[in-house]
Scaffold this active site. Structure first.
Site, mmCIF file in Angstrom:
data_model
loop_
_atom_site.group_PDB
_atom_site.id
_atom_site.type_symbol
_atom_site.label_atom_id
_atom_site.label_comp_id
_atom_site.label_asym_id
_atom_site.label_seq_id
_atom_site.Cartn_x
_atom_site.Cartn_y
_atom_site.Cartn_z
ATOM 1 N N ASP A 65 0.940 -1.180 -0.263
ATOM 2 C CA ASP A 65 -0.055 0.049 0.101
ATOM 3 C C ASP A 65 0.663 1.574 0.276
ATOM 4 O OD1 ASP A 65 -1.795 1.822 0.668
ATOM 5 O OD2 ASP A 65 -2.464 1.272 2.293
ATOM 6 N N ASN A 92 5.326 5.749 -10.016
ATOM 7 C CA ASN A 92 3.936 5.709 -11.051
ATOM 8 C C ASN A 92 2.557 5.784 -10.723
ATOM 9 O OD1 ASN A 92 2.468 4.500 -14.207
ATOM 10 N ND2 ASN A 92 2.811 3.005 -12.395
ATOM 11 N N LYS A 126 10.498 9.954 -0.590
ATOM 12 C CA LYS A 126 10.573 9.800 1.185
ATOM 13 C C LYS A 126 12.202 9.225 1.327
ATOM 14 C CE LYS A 126 10.942 10.694 6.207
ATOM 15 N NZ LYS A 126 8.847 11.036 6.888
ATOM 16 N N TYR A 160 -8.124 16.173 -8.420
ATOM 17 C CA TYR A 160 -7.086 15.016 -9.160
ATOM 18 C C TYR A 160 -6.052 16.222 -9.772
ATOM 19 C CZ TYR A 160 -4.527 12.794 -13.001
ATOM 20 O OH TYR A 160 -3.901 12.084 -13.685
ATOM 21 N N LYS A 164 -1.850 16.861 -8.700
ATOM 22 C CA LYS A 164 -1.169 16.850 -10.093
ATOM 23 C C LYS A 164 -0.288 17.795 -9.608
ATOM 24 C CE LYS A 164 -1.474 12.793 -11.521
ATOM 25 N NZ LYS A 164 -0.416 11.336 -11.160
#
Length: 262
Positions: A65, A92, A126, A160, A164
């Site tokens: 996850d 991705n 990170k 969304y 982004k």
């Protein structure tokens, strides 16, 4: 599609068991790289692992996850332990909203989209940066699969679009802080693609808002406008070269078949 610059490198790809992620992963395997993917879809992971048996011990698959920091860190640690280092992360994994504006976006939908598209990318970035800084030689590259929605206001719903835009900020901040250390961060502003991200529409879409998006953009013809996934993967292969990544550190690169028109 094979390229010698990727041979022997280790690539981590999120959402790598389907769609664009799988195409990218397969391209790197063909080029002689070590590939580690994780995904939440158990079935897709099993199918992918079966297809890749011919690559022997050159790959890792794991059901993970992306919003679970402990699970993400455990995965990155396992990749470094098996292959010795990590050279490239491809952020991705992503999910789409249903074209709701902020007034009709539920808190659950908002949290889910931001969680996967932005928080997940942050956690992986990170983990990658920490791995890049502690390995020898120091360095690595992060490619973020963003969207034209990172720079445009009306190509998707509120959640969304915000995710982004936020991802682009993370890309540029990471490039600024870590570029001098040989750690590079790049965004791909993707156009339309035939990928698993369209699964979000299976349970419905805000038709009124989708019509508004369509009206604000040039006509979209999938046969002409969709970005070929194999072509998108070539960009990842190219930027696996540290020199290319350094030259484009912090850049937002359009890969959209000129839709919407520049």
């Amino acid at each position: 599609m094979a390229t010698s610059s990727a041979a022997g490198k280790t690539i981590v790809i999120t959402g790598g068991a389907g769609g664009l992620g799988k195409v990218i992963a397969s391209a790197f395997l063909e080029a002689g790289a070590n590939v580690a993917i994780f995904d939440v879809h158990e079935g897709r992971l099993k199918e992918t692992a079966a297809e890749w048996e011919k690559y022997g011990d050159k790959f890792i698959t794991a059901q993970t996850d992306i919003t679970d920091e402990t699970a993400v860190n455990t995965f990155f640690t396992s990749v470094s332990a098996k292959f010795g280092r990590i050279d490239l992360l491809v952020n991705n994994a992503g999910i789409m909203d249903k074209f709701d504006g902020v007034g009709t976006t539920s808190a659950d939908m908002w949290n889910r989209i931001i969680g996967v598209n932005l928080t997940g990318a942050y956690l992986c970035t990170k983990a990658a940066v920490n791995a890049f800084e502690t390995q020898s030689p120091v360095g690595g590259t992060i490619i973020n699969i963003a969207s034209i929605s990172a720079v445009r206001g009306l190509n998707a719903g509120a959640a969304y679009t915000a995710s982004k835009h936020g991802l682009l900020g993370l890309v540029r901040n990471t490039a600024g802080f870590y570029g001098p250390k040989g750690i590079y961060s790049i965004a791909f502003l993707m156009g339309g693609m035939d990928t698993n991200i369209l699964d979000a529409f299976a349970t419905g879409v805000n038709q009124e808002n989708m019509a508004a998006v369509s009206a604000s953009n040039p006509p979209f013809d999938p046969a002409v406008t969709y970005v070929n996934l194999n072509d998108a993967a070539k960009y990842c292969l190219f930027f696996s070269d540290p020199g290319a990544a350094r030259a484009s550190n912090g850049a937002a690169i359009s890969i959209n078949n000129n839709w919407p028109t520049a």
